[in-house]
Design an enzyme around this catalytic site. Structure first.
Site, PDB file in Angstrom:
ATOM      1  N   CYS A   1       1.045  -1.284   0.107  1.00 52.62           N
ATOM      2  CA  CYS A   1      -0.099  -0.019  -0.226  1.00 52.62           C
ATOM      3  C   CYS A   1       0.644   1.247  -0.011  1.00 52.62           C
ATOM      4  O   CYS A   1       1.428   1.606  -1.129  1.00 52.62           O
ATOM      5  CB  CYS A   1      -0.952  -0.070   1.069  1.00 52.62           C
TER       6      CYS A   1
ATOM      7  N   HIS B   1      -3.344  -5.174   1.547  1.00 52.99           N
ATOM      8  CA  HIS B   1      -2.513  -5.422   2.919  1.00 52.99           C
ATOM      9  C   HIS B   1      -2.633  -6.909   3.161  1.00 52.99           C
ATOM     10  O   HIS B   1      -3.364  -7.271   4.155  1.00 52.99           O
ATOM     11  CB  HIS B   1      -3.462  -4.580   4.027  1.00 52.99           C
TER      12      HIS B   1
ATOM     13  N   GLU C   1      -0.895  -8.325   5.393  1.00 54.27           N
ATOM     14  CA  GLU C   1      -0.783  -8.330   6.855  1.00 54.27           C
ATOM     15  C   GLU C   1      -1.736  -8.526   7.694  1.00 54.27           C
ATOM     16  O   GLU C   1      -1.920  -8.679   8.668  1.00 54.27           O
ATOM     17  CB  GLU C   1       0.364  -7.267   7.173  1.00 54.27           C
TER      18      GLU C   1
END
Ligand code: GLN
Length: 192
Positions: A78, A171, A173
């Site tokens: 991002c 994202h 994560e």
């Protein structure tokens, strides 16, 4: 394997947790000395304007640019992707300029500025990948040897690889699916 996660602003704690779950020694990077002895680096999502300013303030921009330009593995998510790009649509950010991509910040506008979708990412296998987009950029153009790893249904590129540089507009994560981080660790292992 020791992986640094740039920890000046943004979602660094989640990357550290994901990398540790995969067995990597993940450490926060706040000062140039923290880059010593690393095998790879993650630049997280957050606010690319703040991250680029803080990287300049803490003298991290030059050493990270030099590493990334010399085949060192770097994964930007991002805002991290914006920082890796050669070109950004927005003059508020000074990207490091190491990946041959042009990005558009906040490309999804207000109504849709956050959403989740399942993406087919062939390098990760057949099972779709849950991709979380938060005020995300997109990749407008790719040049010289950049491989597009994932696209939205309308064809927009949202994940790319160039040598050992990896970038996603979303994202990985923030989900329990660790395949994208595993893919990065495999790139790191190849480069050692
Ligand atoms: N909108 C942010 C930027 O332009 C990126 C958002 C994110 O990293 N989730 O920097």
């Amino acid at each position: 394997m020791k992986i640094g996660v740039l920890a000046v602003q943004g979602a660094f704690a989640e990357h550290i947790a994901a990398l540790r779950q995969l067995g990597a020694a993940a450490v926060p990077v706040r000062l140039p000395g923290d880059l010593t002895g690393l095998d790879g680096l993650v630049i997280p999502g957050g606010e690319s304007t703040s991250i680029s300013r803080l990287m300049a303030t803490y003298n991290l921009a030059r050493p990270v640019k030099d590493l990334a330009g010399n085949g060192f593995p770097v994964f930007g998510t991002c805002a991290g992707m914006i920082l890796l790009a050669k070109k950004s649509s927005d003059s508020d950010v000074t990207p490091l300029g190491v990946m041959d991509i042009a990005v558009r910040r906040n490309a999804f506008g207000r109504q849709k500025d956050s959403f989740e979708t399942e993406l087919t990412i062939p390098v990760l296998g057949e099972k779709p990948f849950p991709a979380v987009f938060i005020r995300a950029p997109v990749i407008g153009q790719v040049y010289n040897g950049v491989e597009v790893l994932a696209r939205l249904d309308d064809g927009t590129s949202v994940a790319v690889r160039q040598g050992r540089l990896l970038a996603s507009a979303f994202h990985p994560e923030l989900t329990a699916d660790l395949r994208f981080h595993k893919y990065f660790l495999d790139l790191v292992a190849e480069s050692r």
